[in-house]
Design an enzyme around this catalytic site. Sequence first.
Site, PDB file in Angstrom:
ATOM      1  N   ASP A   1      -6.659 -11.677  -8.547  1.00 50.12           N
ATOM      2  CA  ASP A   1      -5.644 -11.677  -9.597  1.00 50.12           C
ATOM      3  C   ASP A   1      -6.023 -10.658 -10.662  1.00 50.12           C
ATOM      4  O   ASP A   1      -7.129 -10.693 -11.213  1.00 50.12           O
ATOM      5  CB  ASP A   1      -5.570 -13.083 -10.210  1.00 50.12           C
ATOM      6  CG  ASP A   1      -4.365 -13.261 -11.122  1.00 50.12           C
ATOM      7  OD1 ASP A   1      -3.764 -12.242 -11.542  1.00 50.12           O
ATOM      8  OD2 ASP A   1      -4.029 -14.421 -11.418  1.00 50.12           O
TER       9      ASP A   1
ATOM     10  N   TRP B   1       2.554   2.851  -2.358  1.00 49.76           N
ATOM     11  CA  TRP B   1       2.326   3.760  -3.487  1.00 49.76           C
ATOM     12  C   TRP B   1       0.994   4.488  -3.334  1.00 49.76           C
ATOM     13  O   TRP B   1       0.911   5.692  -3.572  1.00 49.76           O
ATOM     14  CB  TRP B   1       2.348   2.975  -4.805  1.00 49.76           C
ATOM     15  CG  TRP B   1       3.740   2.769  -5.340  1.00 49.76           C
ATOM     16  CD1 TRP B   1       4.877   2.612  -4.604  1.00 49.76           C
ATOM     17  CD2 TRP B   1       4.132   2.717  -6.704  1.00 49.76           C
ATOM     18  NE1 TRP B   1       5.950   2.448  -5.426  1.00 49.76           N
ATOM     19  CE2 TRP B   1       5.533   2.502  -6.723  1.00 49.76           C
ATOM     20  CE3 TRP B   1       3.451   2.805  -7.901  1.00 49.76           C
ATOM     21  CZ2 TRP B   1       6.252   2.399  -7.918  1.00 49.76           C
ATOM     22  CZ3 TRP B   1       4.160   2.681  -9.098  1.00 49.76           C
ATOM     23  CH2 TRP B   1       5.549   2.493  -9.096  1.00 49.76           C
TER      24      TRP B   1
ATOM     25  N   ASP C   1       3.218  -1.613  -9.921  1.00 45.18           N
ATOM     26  CA  ASP C   1       4.451  -2.055  -9.281  1.00 45.18           C
ATOM     27  C   ASP C   1       4.465  -3.576  -9.214  1.00 45.18           C
ATOM     28  O   ASP C   1       5.125  -4.165  -8.370  1.00 45.18           O
ATOM     29  CB  ASP C   1       4.565  -1.443  -7.870  1.00 45.18           C
ATOM     30  CG  ASP C   1       6.004  -1.386  -7.371  1.00 45.18           C
ATOM     31  OD1 ASP C   1       6.924  -1.328  -8.210  1.00 45.18           O
ATOM     32  OD2 ASP C   1       6.220  -1.388  -6.148  1.00 45.18           O
TER      33      ASP C   1
ATOM     34  N   LYS D   1       6.775  -1.173 -13.414  1.00 48.72           N
ATOM     35  CA  LYS D   1       8.080  -1.728 -13.063  1.00 48.72           C
ATOM     36  C   LYS D   1       8.542  -2.681 -14.158  1.00 48.72           C
ATOM     37  O   LYS D   1       7.773  -3.514 -14.638  1.00 48.72           O
ATOM     38  CB  LYS D   1       7.993  -2.484 -11.739  1.00 48.72           C
ATOM     39  CG  LYS D   1       9.304  -3.151 -11.322  1.00 48.72           C
ATOM     40  CD  LYS D   1       9.110  -4.078 -10.132  1.00 48.72           C
ATOM     41  CE  LYS D   1       8.817  -3.312  -8.867  1.00 48.72           C
ATOM     42  NZ  LYS D   1       8.709  -4.204  -7.673  1.00 48.72           N
TER      43      LYS D   1
ATOM     44  N   GLY E   1       0.780  -1.237   0.000  1.00 50.21           N
ATOM     45  CA  GLY E   1       0.000   0.000   0.000  1.00 50.21           C
ATOM     46  C   GLY E   1       0.809   1.282   0.000  1.00 50.21           C
ATOM     47  O   GLY E   1       0.243   2.375   0.045  1.00 50.21           O
TER      48      GLY E   1
ATOM     49  N   ASP F   1      -4.589  -6.598  -5.752  1.00 48.79           N
ATOM     50  CA  ASP F   1      -3.416  -7.425  -5.496  1.00 48.79           C
ATOM     51  C   ASP F   1      -3.865  -8.814  -5.091  1.00 48.79           C
ATOM     52  O   ASP F   1      -4.937  -8.976  -4.498  1.00 48.79           O
ATOM     53  CB  ASP F   1      -2.553  -6.817  -4.386  1.00 48.79           C
ATOM     54  CG  ASP F   1      -1.088  -7.248  -4.486  1.00 48.79           C
ATOM     55  OD1 ASP F   1      -0.798  -8.449  -4.275  1.00 48.79           O
ATOM     56  OD2 ASP F   1      -0.245  -6.395  -4.775  1.00 48.79           O
TER      57      ASP F   1
END
Length: 223
Positions: free
Chosen positions: A110, A77, A134, A174, A75, A94
Amino acid sequence: MSRGGSGGRTRVRTARGRSAQSTRWLERQLNDPYVKRAKAEGYRSRAAYKLTELDERFGLLRGAKRVIDLGIAPGGWTQVVRKMAPRAAVVGIDLLPVDPIEGVTIFQMDFLDDAAPAMLTDALGGAPDLVLSDMAANTVGHPQTDALRTMALVETGLAFAIDVLEPGGAYVAKVFAGGADSALVAEMKRNFTSVKHAKPPASRKGSSEWYVVAQGFKGRAEE
């Protein structure tokens, strides 16, 4: 568990049942200034400073109204988003459980689930102007395989962003091994006016982690 080392550095004694690798990880955590700063400032992870530094460079959160955080756990970000753009609607997803964050809708599921994209946009109440990712695939210890698995998540996140973003919006993801591959960068450049790679100072020097920042979404072509 630990003792003072030279220059005030904390060293961790090897404990029974703890591997050398976990000892090194613990020692690194105890001596990481970003970890200490995150605890002092109430962030859930040092990763918060990666987004803070990316925002300082690219102005990602300036005027943000609706934000989707892919791979939100734990959490950090989203905490930055809430601080820098407190009026923005934020939705996260997540596989891992995430403690509640005030004003944020969080799905534990998912992102690759077929139902996820519609759930995210419905909960957001409109098209996002920023999609953050991320996400990273669980590593198997084979660098090329790990990079490919994470790149697949980046591609899926990009397809989602292209499908839902407001014109002018941004996608941040990322990546590893020096950045996104040429085909992925080409796809981004077709859809965004600016595509750049960045390694924020909060990313550890020894890490192969980078971020790709795509800004100025051109909008979906009329069907």
